[in-house]
Design a protein around this motif. Structure first.
Motif, short mmCIF file in Angstrom:
data_model
loop_
_atom_site.label_atom_id
_atom_site.label_comp_id
_atom_site.label_asym_id
_atom_site.label_seq_id
_atom_site.Cartn_x
_atom_site.Cartn_y
_atom_site.Cartn_z
N GLY A 89 1.12 -1.02 0.05
CA GLY A 89 0.14 -0.16 -0.27
C GLY A 89 0.63 1.63 -0.28
N LEU A 90 2.25 1.30 -0.50
CA LEU A 90 2.67 2.71 -0.21
C LEU A 90 2.47 3.16 -2.00
CD1 LEU A 90 6.21 0.68 0.46
CD2 LEU A 90 5.08 2.16 1.45
N PRO A 91 2.86 4.30 -1.55
CA PRO A 91 2.62 5.87 -2.19
C PRO A 91 3.72 5.22 -3.79
CG PRO A 91 2.85 6.62 -1.00
CD PRO A 91 2.93 4.98 -0.22
N ILE A 92 4.11 5.04 -4.69
CA ILE A 92 5.59 5.07 -5.41
C ILE A 92 5.14 5.92 -6.07
CG2 ILE A 92 7.05 3.68 -6.92
CD1 ILE A 92 6.85 2.04 -3.99
N PHE A 93 5.93 6.44 -6.41
CA PHE A 93 6.10 7.75 -7.54
C PHE A 93 6.62 7.35 -7.96
CE2 PHE A 93 5.92 11.92 -10.08
CZ PHE A 93 5.17 12.09 -9.65
N VAL A 94 6.46 7.08 -9.94
CA VAL A 94 7.77 6.43 -11.10
C VAL A 94 7.62 7.88 -11.86
CG1 VAL A 94 8.22 4.77 -11.54
CG2 VAL A 94 7.00 4.24 -9.72
N LEU A 95 9.04 8.44 -12.55
CA LEU A 95 8.55 8.93 -13.68
C LEU A 95 9.42 8.16 -14.92
CD1 LEU A 95 10.52 12.71 -12.65
CD2 LEU A 95 7.70 11.56 -13.06
N PHE B 34 12.26 -16.82 17.53
CA PHE B 34 13.48 -15.46 18.48
C PHE B 34 13.28 -15.10 19.13
CE2 PHE B 34 15.20 -19.69 15.38
CZ PHE B 34 15.79 -20.38 16.82
N SER B 35 12.58 -14.32 18.00
CA SER B 35 12.14 -12.91 18.03
C SER B 35 10.28 -12.17 17.17
CB SER B 35 13.08 -11.42 17.58
OG SER B 35 13.07 -10.11 17.74
N ASP B 36 10.12 -11.35 18.20
CA ASP B 36 8.58 -10.68 16.78
C ASP B 36 8.39 -10.39 18.06
OD1 ASP B 36 6.87 -10.71 15.45
OD2 ASP B 36 4.86 -12.67 17.04
N THR B 37 8.87 -9.11 17.16
CA THR B 37 8.82 -7.59 17.45
C THR B 37 8.67 -6.76 16.55
OG1 THR B 37 11.24 -6.91 17.64
CG2 THR B 37 10.34 -7.64 19.23
N PRO B 38 8.36 -4.93 16.43
CA PRO B 38 7.92 -4.21 15.62
C PRO B 38 8.91 -4.67 14.63
CG PRO B 38 7.05 -3.37 17.33
CD PRO B 38 8.13 -4.57 18.07
N LEU B 39 10.05 -4.63 15.27
CA LEU B 39 11.39 -4.56 14.70
C LEU B 39 12.01 -5.91 13.14
CD1 LEU B 39 14.41 -2.50 16.50
CD2 LEU B 39 12.79 -1.69 14.82
N ASP B 40 10.96 -6.56 14.07
CA ASP B 40 11.20 -7.70 13.09
C ASP B 40 10.17 -8.41 12.02
OD1 ASP B 40 12.96 -9.42 14.54
OD2 ASP B 40 11.40 -8.94 16.27
N PHE B 41 10.21 -7.66 10.30
CA PHE B 41 9.30 -7.45 9.42
C PHE B 41 9.87 -9.13 8.46
CE2 PHE B 41 8.51 -6.05 5.52
CZ PHE B 41 7.44 -4.78 6.13
N GLY B 42 7.91 -9.40 8.52
CA GLY B 42 8.52 -10.97 8.06
C GLY B 42 8.16 -10.81 6.46
N ILE B 179 3.86 -3.04 8.50
CA ILE B 179 4.14 -1.55 8.28
C ILE B 179 4.06 0.07 9.47
CG2 ILE B 179 3.59 0.28 6.68
CD1 ILE B 179 3.55 -1.84 4.56
N ARG B 180 2.72 -0.20 9.88
CA ARG B 180 2.19 0.22 11.13
C ARG B 180 3.05 0.23 12.03
NH1 ARG B 180 -0.91 -0.81 15.13
NH2 ARG B 180 -1.10 -2.75 14.60
N MET B 181 3.18 -0.90 12.81
CA MET B 181 4.32 -0.92 13.75
C MET B 181 5.61 -0.61 13.68
SD MET B 181 2.99 -5.12 15.70
CE MET B 181 3.33 -5.65 14.20
N LEU B 182 6.17 -1.66 12.42
CA LEU B 182 7.60 -0.90 12.65
C LEU B 182 7.64 1.34 12.02
CD1 LEU B 182 10.59 -1.18 11.47
CD2 LEU B 182 9.41 -0.80 8.58
N ARG B 183 6.75 1.53 11.39
CA ARG B 183 7.18 3.06 11.54
C ARG B 183 7.15 3.72 13.22
NH1 ARG B 183 3.77 4.09 5.87
NH2 ARG B 183 4.99 4.25 4.49
N GLN B 184 6.29 3.07 14.11
CA GLN B 184 5.96 3.78 14.90
C GLN B 184 7.29 3.55 15.64
OE1 GLN B 184 2.17 1.19 16.89
NE2 GLN B 184 2.10 3.18 17.93
N VAL B 185 7.83 2.32 15.82
CA VAL B 185 8.59 2.54 16.17
C VAL B 185 9.96 3.39 15.87
CG1 VAL B 185 9.62 0.50 15.26
CG2 VAL B 185 10.47 1.13 17.53
N LEU B 186 9.89 3.42 14.55
CA LEU B 186 11.00 4.33 14.08
C LEU B 186 10.57 6.35 13.83
CD1 LEU B 186 11.92 2.91 10.71
CD2 LEU B 186 13.05 2.41 12.46
#
Lengths: 160, 190
Positions: A89-95, B34-42, B179-186
């Motif tokens: 669901g990312l708003p990728i912008f491509v030219l 081993f790890s399941d946190t917002p920094l772990d992105f499958g 994505i929501r969890m990762l962005r939150q922690v970042l």
């Protein structure tokens, strides 16, 4: 085609942080302006699907990238766009440099690339627009701004 | 004797620090043990081969955090050019290659060049200076801390046992939630 300095100014004014790119024979003229811009980071990649993936990572990390590629590369990038636009669901912008578009429209080109470009992005359900030289400068900033505001992906074909 | 993927990942988990870990394909199914946190992105659903460039973009955006991408040999082969991109756009990115020589979730067919490809050589030739290779667990256990210290770019090649009869794993959380969890922690705006 828009001058490289003009494109750079548009991107910087829009707050774009990174340009992820593979040039084509027209957009290649932008290299000097893009690579020397202090406010932009130019990322040279090897393939177009990879370009989309790098842009996706930048977006996840809070940056504002633009992908600039050639139209045959857009075809290659299909699975990557599918994944990052529709699964993420990312708003990728491509030219996208749309080679031979003017000649194709006038029936003077047998190049199949312009024939398939529009239908490909229609199939991928990604909003697109074709910009011609006469309107490029004014429209590009507005299109990018709208894409960011509405958080939607956008393909902009640059007629060549 | 080759190490198992579990052994490889368990040691990685011990030394990953607070970096983001992106797992792809088979490793996505094992890593949550081993790890399941917002920094772990499958990274499933995925575009096969795009894990490393996804990690590169994230590492460029978050240089202080650092990113580890766990990739398979089949995925690596789909996007070898990205090693060159990594070499020419230095970022705090670690690629951990789990090389089992097969496509695990499609029935165990060999990957191209299975058992013959020198991935460490490819990484070095692409301009990545920190390159490590471990083919047994004891060596990985002894070398993991050094390989995962400091900043990337770095490439770690682990030869692991092939597993047969595997299905495509699921990520532990839906992509939108990850994505929501990762962005939150970042602390990144969505």
């Amino acid at each position: 085609m828009l001058a490289g300095e003009s494109l750079k100014d548009i991107l910087v004014d829009c707050g774009v942080t990174h340009v992820v790119w593979i040039p084509d024979s027209s957009t290649g003229a932008w290299d000097a302006a893009l690579s020397s811009a202090n406010a932009l980071t130019l990322i040279r990649v090897c393939r177009e699907g990879e370009a989309v993936a790098v842009a996706a990572g930048l977006l996840l990390g809070g940056k504002k990238p633009v992908v600039i590629i050639q139209c045959t590369g857009l075809f290659e990038a299909g699975d990557s766009l599918r994944n990052f636009v529709h699964d993420f669901g990312l708003p990728i912008f491509v030219l996208v440099g749309l080679r031979n578009y003017y000649a194709y429209r006038q029936g003077r080109s047998r190049d199949s690339a312009p024939r398939f470009a529009e239908s490909i992005v229609q199939a991928w359900q990604i909003p697109y627009i074709i910009l011609e030289d006469t309107s490029l400068k004014d429209d590009l900033a507005a299109i990018y701004t709208r894409s960011v505001k509405e958080k939607r992906p956008q393909v902009v074909f640059l007629a060549e | 004797m080759l190490m198992s993927q579990r052994q490889a990942l368990e040691m990685l988990a011990l030394h990953r620090g607070d970096r983001i870990v992106i797992t792809t394909m088979s490793s996505t199914g094992i890593w949550p043990e081993f790890s399941d946190t917002p920094l772990d992105f499958g990274y499933i659903p995925s575009s096969m081969g795009e894990g490393p460039p996804l990690g590169l973009g994230l590492a460029l955006a978050q240089p202080e955090r650092g990113v580890i991408v766990v990739n398979g040999d089949g995925s690596m082969l789909m996007n070898l050019g990205t090693l060159v991109t990594m070499g020419s756009n230095p970022a705090n990115l670690f690629i951990v290659l789990l090389d089992n020589g097969i496509y695990e979730v499609t029935g165990g067919q060999p990957t191209a060049g299975s058992g013959r490809v020198d991935y460490a050589g490819l990484a070095r030739a692409a301009g990545i200076q920190r390159v490590y290779a471990f083919d047994v667990y004891a060596a990985w256990r002894n070398g993991a801390a050094q390989a995962l210290t400091g900043s990337g770019p770095a490439f770690i090649w682990l030869k692991v046992e092939a597993r047969f009869g595997q299905k495509t794993p699921q990520a532990p959380h839906p992509m939108a939630d990850q994505i929501r969890m990762l962005r939150q922690v970042l602390q990144v705006d969505s």
